[in-house]
Write an enzyme that holds these catalytic residues in place. Sequence first.
Site, PDB file in Angstrom:
ATOM      1  N   HIS A   4       5.884   5.591  11.341  1.00 37.52           N
ATOM      2  CA  HIS A   4       5.332   5.514   9.979  1.00 37.52           C
ATOM      3  C   HIS A   4       4.472   6.772   9.826  1.00 37.52           C
ATOM      4  O   HIS A   4       3.240   6.710   9.864  1.00 37.52           O
ATOM      5  CB  HIS A   4       4.490   4.246   9.852  1.00 37.52           C
ATOM      6  N   ARG A  33      11.760   3.315   2.878  1.00 43.19           N
ATOM      7  CA  ARG A  33      11.323   2.342   3.896  1.00 43.19           C
ATOM      8  C   ARG A  33      12.505   1.412   4.137  1.00 43.19           C
ATOM      9  O   ARG A  33      13.109   0.894   3.195  1.00 43.19           O
ATOM     10  CB  ARG A  33      10.123   1.530   3.433  1.00 43.19           C
ATOM     11  N   LYS A  71      25.462  -6.018  -4.859  1.00 42.25           N
ATOM     12  CA  LYS A  71      26.849  -6.467  -5.043  1.00 42.25           C
ATOM     13  C   LYS A  71      27.787  -5.860  -4.008  1.00 42.25           C
ATOM     14  O   LYS A  71      28.974  -5.701  -4.236  1.00 42.25           O
ATOM     15  CB  LYS A  71      27.334  -6.248  -6.478  1.00 42.25           C
ATOM     16  N   ARG A  95       0.799  -1.218   0.000  1.00 42.41           N
ATOM     17  CA  ARG A  95       0.000   0.000   0.000  1.00 42.41           C
ATOM     18  C   ARG A  95       0.836   1.275   0.000  1.00 42.41           C
ATOM     19  O   ARG A  95       0.567   2.207  -0.769  1.00 42.41           O
ATOM     20  CB  ARG A  95      -0.946   0.022   1.213  1.00 42.41           C
ATOM     21  N   THR A  96       1.842   1.315   0.878  1.00 43.60           N
ATOM     22  CA  THR A  96       2.613   2.559   0.971  1.00 43.60           C
ATOM     23  C   THR A  96       3.362   2.800  -0.335  1.00 43.60           C
ATOM     24  O   THR A  96       3.345   3.906  -0.886  1.00 43.60           O
ATOM     25  CB  THR A  96       3.583   2.481   2.164  1.00 43.60           C
TER      26      THR A  96
HETATM   27  C1  NCD Z   1       2.056  -1.226   8.005  1.00 45.58           C
HETATM   28  C2  NCD Z   1       3.564  -1.080   8.091  1.00 45.58           C
HETATM   29  O1  NCD Z   1       4.279  -1.357   7.119  1.00 45.58           O
HETATM   30  O2  NCD Z   1       4.004  -0.657   9.139  1.00 45.58           O
HETATM   31  N1  NCD Z   1       1.577  -1.374   6.696  1.00 45.58           N
HETATM   32  C3  NCD Z   1       1.333  -0.259   5.932  1.00 45.58           C
HETATM   33  O3  NCD Z   1       2.208   0.545   5.687  1.00 45.58           O
HETATM   34  N2  NCD Z   1       0.082  -0.046   5.502  1.00 45.58           N
HETATM   35  C4  NCD Z   1       1.502  -2.232   8.944  1.00 45.58           C
HETATM   36  C5  NCD Z   1       1.972  -3.654   8.879  1.00 45.58           C
HETATM   37  O4  NCD Z   1       2.822  -4.026   8.081  1.00 45.58           O
HETATM   38  O5  NCD Z   1       1.444  -4.446   9.671  1.00 45.58           O
END
Ligand code: NCD
Length: 367
Positions: A177, A138, A117, A87-88
């Site tokens: 997040h 991320r 590498k 999703r993100t």
């Molecule tokens: C969450 C995350 O990555 O922290 N997911 C997200 O970004 N929608 C929650 C999760 O992974 O449980």
Amino acid sequence: MAIPPELGDLDPHQNESYSYLYNPEKINGEFTGKHILSVEQFARPDLEILFSAALRIKEMFIQDDPRLQDICRGKVMIAAFEEASTRTDLSFQSAMFRLGGGVAAPVGGWKFSSEYKGEGGVDTLRAEACYGDVIILRHPDKGSTYRAAYHIDQLVARGDIDTKPVLVSAGDGVGEHPTQALLDLFTILDEKGRADNLIITLVGDLKHGRTVHSLAKLLVQYQSQNIKINLVSPQSLAMPQEIIAYLEEHGVLVNQTDNISTVIAESDVVYWTRVQEERFTNPQAYEAIKNSFILTPSVLNQAKPDAIFMHPLPRKNEMGSLHDHDILDADPRTRWFRQMENGMYIRMALLAAVTGRLDRIYQWKAT
Ligand code: NCD
């Protein structure tokens, strides 16, 4: 403020947080060029700017307004997802495309970046900084986003690059997040019409769940009045003490329990989370706890008729069987798919804001 270069690597094995060494700037009404690492950067007026921009963008999107394509025209976003995401990742990418900008990432995925590498993570980041206007990072390490922001600023300060890219956190391990919390608060406001006078219940893996860390703190930043937060988890997955202290210092009534049935009937917002399997070093410990809290249709039945149920997704054991998912999804109180949709509008607003293009939305509004 100096970070010794030998400690500045983004090596996933270094679990240290550098948040005490790098202080992200407060937004204070001006988003342009600011790295977004923590919800603590936002005050209520900043959130109001962002949320009204997201609403305006949503309106333009629904009307298929072609001017959306001018907002980030010419901008490039690097999607640096070094940890799993659906999703993100997709909502950020879609957001940039829909604003007329472009997205870059290694075509074969991050496994085919030079890190594969043996390149040090900081050099990979420096490459991203040369090419992107915005880097969405991320990474599995808490504090990695702070270190990344530090190294970007160093590149600029040394004159190695002429324009400063903006780093936006898409989750730093068990840390924060922030953009998920923005979309979660936006969803609460949209669904409940307020973020005051609410009983909000956070359930599941509150220890490792970065979404609940950020959401709890964002409610404080928004200055939500008269709220109670129920924290429902087994003891071993409890919310970190520093976040509880932060809530209490700011007047939030906090109630910790391991029994959902004591709080479900009073809750206005119920925010369920997945047990974060990938954070467990001991697989048996995960197996022992993975079924601790399951949102079944019978739990839903105990909630108020106007309660809303949220979940950042993905979902696993904590929502029962696939059949249960169908029953839960059919209940109008479950809002997780709406959260997903809102994520794109919020991220469009944020991308416009950090690239200095937010004014374009309002220029058109006036005409
Ligand atoms: C969450 C995350 O990555 O922290 N997911 C997200 O970004 N929608 C929650 C999760 O992974 O449980």
